[in-house]
Motif scaffolding. Structure first.
Motif, PDB file in Angstrom:
ATOM      1  N   MET A   9       0.816  -1.212   0.000  1.00 15.59           N
ATOM      2  CA  MET A   9       0.000   0.000   0.000  1.00 15.59           C
ATOM      3  C   MET A   9       0.850   1.262   0.000  1.00 15.59           C
ATOM      4  O   MET A   9       2.025   1.241   0.339  1.00 15.59           O
ATOM      5  CB  MET A   9      -0.926   0.014   1.227  1.00 15.59           C
ATOM      6  CG  MET A   9      -0.172   0.109   2.545  1.00 15.59           C
ATOM      7  SD  MET A   9      -1.132   0.767   3.934  1.00 15.59           S
ATOM      8  CE  MET A   9      -1.341   2.482   3.487  1.00 15.59           C
ATOM      9  N   GLY A  10       0.204   2.364  -0.373  1.00 16.71           N
ATOM     10  CA  GLY A  10       0.828   3.677  -0.373  1.00 16.71           C
ATOM     11  C   GLY A  10       0.108   4.554  -1.388  1.00 16.71           C
ATOM     12  O   GLY A  10      -0.726   4.077  -2.157  1.00 16.71           O
ATOM     13  N   VAL A  11       0.440   5.826  -1.376  1.00 15.50           N
ATOM     14  CA  VAL A  11      -0.188   6.749  -2.318  1.00 15.50           C
ATOM     15  C   VAL A  11       0.352   6.495  -3.717  1.00 15.50           C
ATOM     16  O   VAL A  11       1.341   5.779  -3.911  1.00 15.50           O
ATOM     17  CB  VAL A  11       0.019   8.230  -1.911  1.00 15.50           C
ATOM     18  CG1 VAL A  11      -0.617   8.512  -0.553  1.00 15.50           C
ATOM     19  CG2 VAL A  11       1.484   8.608  -1.921  1.00 15.50           C
ATOM     20  N   SER A  12      -0.281   7.099  -4.683  1.00 16.09           N
ATOM     21  CA  SER A  12       0.160   6.962  -6.065  1.00 16.09           C
ATOM     22  C   SER A  12       1.581   7.506  -6.197  1.00 16.09           C
ATOM     23  O   SER A  12       1.928   8.530  -5.606  1.00 16.09           O
ATOM     24  CB  SER A  12      -0.795   7.725  -6.986  1.00 16.09           C
ATOM     25  OG  SER A  12      -0.646   7.300  -8.301  1.00 16.09           O
ATOM     26  N   GLY A  13       2.409   6.766  -6.928  1.00 23.08           N
ATOM     27  CA  GLY A  13       3.797   7.166  -7.103  1.00 23.08           C
ATOM     28  C   GLY A  13       4.749   6.528  -6.111  1.00 23.08           C
ATOM     29  O   GLY A  13       5.962   6.697  -6.216  1.00 23.08           O
ATOM     30  N   SER A  14       4.207   5.765  -5.151  1.00 23.12           N
ATOM     31  CA  SER A  14       5.074   5.152  -4.139  1.00 23.12           C
ATOM     32  C   SER A  14       5.764   3.887  -4.643  1.00 23.12           C
ATOM     33  O   SER A  14       6.692   3.400  -4.006  1.00 23.12           O
ATOM     34  CB  SER A  14       4.284   4.850  -2.860  1.00 23.12           C
ATOM     35  OG  SER A  14       3.242   3.928  -3.109  1.00 23.12           O
ATOM     36  N   GLY A  15       5.303   3.360  -5.779  1.00 19.61           N
ATOM     37  CA  GLY A  15       5.944   2.181  -6.349  1.00 19.61           C
ATOM     38  C   GLY A  15       5.211   0.883  -6.069  1.00 19.61           C
ATOM     39  O   GLY A  15       5.797  -0.195  -6.183  1.00 19.61           O
ATOM     40  N   LYS A  16       3.933   0.968  -5.724  1.00 25.42           N
ATOM     41  CA  LYS A  16       3.162  -0.230  -5.372  1.00 25.42           C
ATOM     42  C   LYS A  16       3.192  -1.296  -6.459  1.00 25.42           C
ATOM     43  O   LYS A  16       3.396  -2.476  -6.162  1.00 25.42           O
ATOM     44  CB  LYS A  16       1.698   0.133  -5.084  1.00 25.42           C
ATOM     45  CG  LYS A  16       1.479   1.025  -3.900  1.00 25.42           C
ATOM     46  CD  LYS A  16       0.015   1.338  -3.700  1.00 25.42           C
ATOM     47  CE  LYS A  16      -0.667   2.013  -4.854  1.00 25.42           C
ATOM     48  NZ  LYS A  16      -0.218   3.386  -5.118  1.00 25.42           N
ATOM     49  N   SER A  17       2.975  -0.892  -7.696  1.00 23.22           N
ATOM     50  CA  SER A  17       2.923  -1.874  -8.788  1.00 23.22           C
ATOM     51  C   SER A  17       4.285  -2.512  -9.031  1.00 23.22           C
ATOM     52  O   SER A  17       4.396  -3.736  -9.158  1.00 23.22           O
ATOM     53  CB  SER A  17       2.423  -1.214 -10.075  1.00 23.22           C
ATOM     54  OG  SER A  17       1.131  -0.681  -9.880  1.00 23.22           O
ATOM     55  N   THR A  18       5.316  -1.695  -9.080  1.00 25.42           N
ATOM     56  CA  THR A  18       6.669  -2.194  -9.303  1.00 25.42           C
ATOM     57  C   THR A  18       7.090  -3.126  -8.171  1.00 25.42           C
ATOM     58  O   THR A  18       7.552  -4.259  -8.413  1.00 25.42           O
ATOM     59  CB  THR A  18       7.663  -1.018  -9.413  1.00 25.42           C
ATOM     60  OG1 THR A  18       7.283  -0.211 -10.526  1.00 25.42           O
ATOM     61  CG2 THR A  18       9.091  -1.509  -9.579  1.00 25.42           C
ATOM     62  N   ILE A  19       6.940  -2.668  -6.945  1.00 28.12           N
ATOM     63  CA  ILE A  19       7.354  -3.459  -5.791  1.00 28.12           C
ATOM     64  C   ILE A  19       6.458  -4.688  -5.642  1.00 28.12           C
ATOM     65  O   ILE A  19       6.937  -5.793  -5.381  1.00 28.12           O
ATOM     66  CB  ILE A  19       7.344  -2.607  -4.501  1.00 28.12           C
ATOM     67  CG1 ILE A  19       8.346  -1.442  -4.623  1.00 28.12           C
ATOM     68  CG2 ILE A  19       7.610  -3.471  -3.267  1.00 28.12           C
ATOM     69  CD1 ILE A  19       9.773  -1.833  -4.938  1.00 28.12           C
ATOM     70  N   GLY A  20       5.157  -4.505  -5.820  1.00 29.94           N
ATOM     71  CA  GLY A  20       4.239  -5.634  -5.694  1.00 29.94           C
ATOM     72  C   GLY A  20       4.536  -6.743  -6.683  1.00 29.94           C
ATOM     73  O   GLY A  20       4.533  -7.926  -6.328  1.00 29.94           O
ATOM     74  N   THR A  21       4.807  -6.373  -7.922  1.00 32.89           N
ATOM     75  CA  THR A  21       5.137  -7.363  -8.953  1.00 32.89           C
ATOM     76  C   THR A  21       6.397  -8.131  -8.582  1.00 32.89           C
ATOM     77  O   THR A  21       6.432  -9.372  -8.637  1.00 32.89           O
ATOM     78  CB  THR A  21       5.331  -6.671 -10.314  1.00 32.89           C
ATOM     79  OG1 THR A  21       4.136  -5.984 -10.666  1.00 32.89           O
ATOM     80  CG2 THR A  21       5.674  -7.660 -11.405  1.00 32.89           C
ATOM     81  N   GLN A  22       7.439  -7.398  -8.194  1.00 28.86           N
ATOM     82  CA  GLN A  22       8.709  -8.036  -7.852  1.00 28.86           C
ATOM     83  C   GLN A  22       8.604  -8.857  -6.567  1.00 28.86           C
ATOM     84  O   GLN A  22       9.203  -9.938  -6.458  1.00 28.86           O
ATOM     85  CB  GLN A  22       9.806  -6.987  -7.730  1.00 28.86           C
ATOM     86  CG  GLN A  22      10.134  -6.331  -9.056  1.00 28.86           C
ATOM     87  CD  GLN A  22      11.199  -5.249  -8.916  1.00 28.86           C
ATOM     88  OE1 GLN A  22      11.977  -5.236  -7.975  1.00 28.86           O
ATOM     89  NE2 GLN A  22      11.234  -4.332  -9.870  1.00 28.86           N
ATOM     90  N   LEU A  23       7.846  -8.350  -5.605  1.00 27.10           N
ATOM     91  CA  LEU A  23       7.666  -9.075  -4.354  1.00 27.10           C
ATOM     92  C   LEU A  23       6.927 -10.392  -4.607  1.00 27.10           C
ATOM     93  O   LEU A  23       7.310 -11.441  -4.072  1.00 27.10           O
ATOM     94  CB  LEU A  23       6.905  -8.210  -3.343  1.00 27.10           C
ATOM     95  CG  LEU A  23       6.676  -8.829  -1.962  1.00 27.10           C
ATOM     96  CD1 LEU A  23       8.002  -9.148  -1.271  1.00 27.10           C
ATOM     97  CD2 LEU A  23       5.827  -7.885  -1.106  1.00 27.10           C
ATOM     98  N   ALA A  24       5.897 -10.343  -5.436  1.00 25.46           N
ATOM     99  CA  ALA A  24       5.148 -11.562  -5.760  1.00 25.46           C
ATOM    100  C   ALA A  24       6.069 -12.600  -6.409  1.00 25.46           C
ATOM    101  O   ALA A  24       6.016 -13.786  -6.062  1.00 25.46           O
ATOM    102  CB  ALA A  24       3.967 -11.236  -6.677  1.00 25.46           C
ATOM    103  N   LYS A  25       6.908 -12.158  -7.334  1.00 23.23           N
ATOM    104  CA  LYS A  25       7.853 -13.087  -7.972  1.00 23.23           C
ATOM    105  C   LYS A  25       8.774 -13.717  -6.935  1.00 23.23           C
ATOM    106  O   LYS A  25       9.000 -14.926  -6.945  1.00 23.23           O
ATOM    107  CB  LYS A  25       8.685 -12.367  -9.037  1.00 23.23           C
ATOM    108  CG  LYS A  25       7.919 -12.080 -10.304  1.00 23.23           C
ATOM    109  CD  LYS A  25       8.786 -11.364 -11.319  1.00 23.23           C
ATOM    110  CE  LYS A  25       7.953 -10.976 -12.532  1.00 23.23           C
ATOM    111  NZ  LYS A  25       8.676 -10.116 -13.453  1.00 23.23           N
TER     112      LYS A  25
END
Length: 168
Positions: A9-25
């Motif tokens: 979680m976090g506001v827009s621009g915090s990197g949720k998608s980038t970090i979430g994708t890599q974390l899931a992998k």
């Protein structure tokens, strides 16, 4: 990993998608981006620079909660990227997925604004950053969120998240 369902979680621009994708992998989990679950009306409002209300977010949050619950019910490790700005939003997600681990990506407004201004092709209007920051209720101590600064490199953020999830 002890937590099989994770919210980034976090506001827009915090990197949720980038970090979430890599974390899931890294965790061998599936990933969903909450942005993909927004109704078209929400996307249109945000594109036009109109902040979402709690009423606008409610159907979207229910979809996010449903996705988490389905993964948990099937025993599938999952990571969801979702702003989850308010405690009540996170409570709804935790109700759907008991034991939900929360990774909060925290950072200064200046860095967030810089990232948003350099993010072409996304529907989120950078003018909405201040409204998101105003709505943000940072996770309280009782939420046991893993707080990681976005000033770190993505690999460092992932390493910290994985280590903290392993300790949880």
């Amino acid at each position: 990993m002890s937590a099989s369902t994770v919210l980034v979680m976090g506001v827009s621009g915090s990197g949720k998608s980038t970090i979430g994708t890599q974390l899931a992998k890294r965790l061998g989990a599936i990933f969903a981006d909450g942005d993909d679950l927004h109704p078209q009306a929400n996307v249109m409002k945000m594109s036009a620079g109109i902040p979402l209300t709690d009423e606008d977010r409610a159907p979207w949050l229910r979809l996010c909660a449903q996705w988490l619950a389905e993964q948990q019910d099937e025993g599938i490790p999952a990571v969801l990227a979702c702003s989850a700005l308010k405690r009540s939003y996170r409570d709804l997600l935790r109700e759907a997925a008991p034991g939900l681990a929360v990774v909060y990506l925290d950072g200064p407004r200046e860095l967030l604004a810089s990232r948003l201004s350099n993010r072409p092709g996304h529907f989120f209007n950078p003018r909405l950053l201040d409204s998101q920051l105003a709505d943000l209720e940072k996770p309280g101590g009782d939420e046991a969120a893993i707080v990681i600064p976005i000033t770190l490199a993505p690999d460092e953020i992932i390493d910290q998240a994985v280590a903290a999830l392993a300790r949880a």
